[in-house]
Design a protein around this motif. Structure first.
Motif, PDB file in Angstrom:
ATOM      1  N   HIS A  27      40.875  40.304  44.931  1.00 39.38           N
ATOM      2  CA  HIS A  27      39.737  40.039  44.042  1.00 39.38           C
ATOM      3  C   HIS A  27      40.147  39.073  42.947  1.00 39.38           C
ATOM      4  CE1 HIS A  27      41.133  42.462  40.596  1.00 39.38           C
ATOM      5  NE2 HIS A  27      41.736  43.167  41.526  1.00 39.38           N
ATOM      6  N   THR A  52      39.355  53.780  40.017  1.00 35.54           N
ATOM      7  CA  THR A  52      40.267  52.884  40.741  1.00 35.54           C
ATOM      8  C   THR A  52      41.360  53.679  41.426  1.00 35.54           C
ATOM      9  OG1 THR A  52      39.828  51.138  39.134  1.00 35.54           O
ATOM     10  CG2 THR A  52      41.770  50.874  40.501  1.00 35.54           C
ATOM     11  N   VAL A  91      35.403  51.865  50.526  1.00 36.66           N
ATOM     12  CA  VAL A  91      34.106  51.222  50.301  1.00 36.66           C
ATOM     13  C   VAL A  91      33.716  51.329  48.825  1.00 36.66           C
ATOM     14  CG1 VAL A  91      31.632  51.414  50.820  1.00 36.66           C
ATOM     15  CG2 VAL A  91      33.286  51.496  52.667  1.00 36.66           C
ATOM     16  N   GLY A  92      34.168  52.362  48.167  1.00 36.78           N
ATOM     17  CA  GLY A  92      33.832  52.572  46.756  1.00 36.78           C
ATOM     18  C   GLY A  92      34.228  51.427  45.847  1.00 36.78           C
ATOM     19  N   MET A  94      33.711  48.379  46.276  1.00 32.68           N
ATOM     20  CA  MET A  94      32.607  47.402  46.225  1.00 32.68           C
ATOM     21  C   MET A  94      31.663  47.677  45.065  1.00 32.68           C
ATOM     22  SD  MET A  94      31.169  46.815  50.006  1.00 32.68           S
ATOM     23  CE  MET A  94      32.220  46.567  51.395  1.00 32.68           C
ATOM     24  N   PHE A  95      31.564  48.927  44.661  1.00 31.35           N
ATOM     25  CA  PHE A  95      30.585  49.326  43.664  1.00 31.35           C
ATOM     26  C   PHE A  95      31.161  49.389  42.244  1.00 31.35           C
ATOM     27  CE2 PHE A  95      29.368  51.204  47.736  1.00 31.35           C
ATOM     28  CZ  PHE A  95      28.171  50.538  47.913  1.00 31.35           C
ATOM     29  N   MET A  96      32.386  48.965  42.084  1.00 30.33           N
ATOM     30  CA  MET A  96      33.015  48.963  40.768  1.00 30.33           C
ATOM     31  C   MET A  96      32.838  47.583  40.137  1.00 30.33           C
ATOM     32  SD  MET A  96      36.445  51.047  41.782  1.00 30.33           S
ATOM     33  CE  MET A  96      37.114  50.960  40.158  1.00 30.33           C
ATOM     34  N   ASP A  97      32.325  47.565  38.921  1.00 33.27           N
ATOM     35  CA  ASP A  97      32.129  46.297  38.222  1.00 33.27           C
ATOM     36  C   ASP A  97      33.359  45.897  37.414  1.00 33.27           C
ATOM     37  OD1 ASP A  97      29.548  46.059  39.186  1.00 33.27           O
ATOM     38  OD2 ASP A  97      28.710  47.186  37.505  1.00 33.27           O
ATOM     39  N   ARG A 110      35.792  42.845  37.629  1.00 32.01           N
ATOM     40  CA  ARG A 110      36.489  42.854  38.908  1.00 32.01           C
ATOM     41  C   ARG A 110      36.438  41.499  39.593  1.00 32.01           C
ATOM     42  NH1 ARG A 110      33.337  45.329  43.248  1.00 32.01           N
ATOM     43  NH2 ARG A 110      32.689  43.187  43.362  1.00 32.01           N
TER      44      ARG A 110
END
Length: 148
Positions: A27, A52, A91-92, A94-97, A110
């Motif tokens: 990332h 995380t 997959v989680g 993907m939903f962390m900003d 991120r």
């Protein structure tokens, strides 16, 4: 091809994708070995960033799933459960900003996900599929488990 060959190919493909992900950017920045750094130091996230850390926990779950699937220990359902949990935790991310970026606990954006993350996620998905194939193979032949 029989089930034994299929799940061995899937395990090998999963491990190859996992190793490749260690050398690819995950990332934000373009450091080539960022995946390996996240694997090595991601476990330290439990200090300041529990979400995380939970994503990082997909790694030991995958290792455990692989080990149990390649051995003749335990029920064939355990690797299915462990690899599914690893995939869901993966997959989680993907939903962390924001994520904690340094030892001071400072949160940073991120940024966009890169090829290393998707390769890692593919390795988790392949391991889950391999565990399903291994279980279905076990129903027909009890002596088929194991990677060798």
């Amino acid at each position: 091809m029989n089930g034994k060959v299929i799940y061995r190919v899937l395990i090998c493909a999963s491990v190859i994708c996992y190793i490749a992900a260690c050398f690819l950017p995950v990332h934000r920045n373009d450091e080539p070995a960022q995946g390996a750094l996240m694997l090595l130091f991601g476990g330290l996230a439990f200090i300041a960033d529990i979400p995380t850390f939970l994503v990082w926990c997909a790694n030991p779950l995958m290792f455990l799933s692989t080990g149990l699937m390649c051995s003749k220990i335990g029920s064939p359902n355990i690797p299915i459960i462990l690899s599914f949990l690893a995939f869901i935790l993966g997959v989680g991310f993907m939903f962390m900003d924001t994520i904690v970026d340094n030892e001071a606990g400072a949160s940073v954006d991120r940024g966009p996900l890169k090829i290393g993350y998707y390769t890692w996620l593919l390795s988790l998905a392949l391991m889950f599929i391999a565990s399903l194939v291994a279980k279905n193979t076990d129903r027909t032949d009890k002596h088929i488990r194991g990677c060798v």
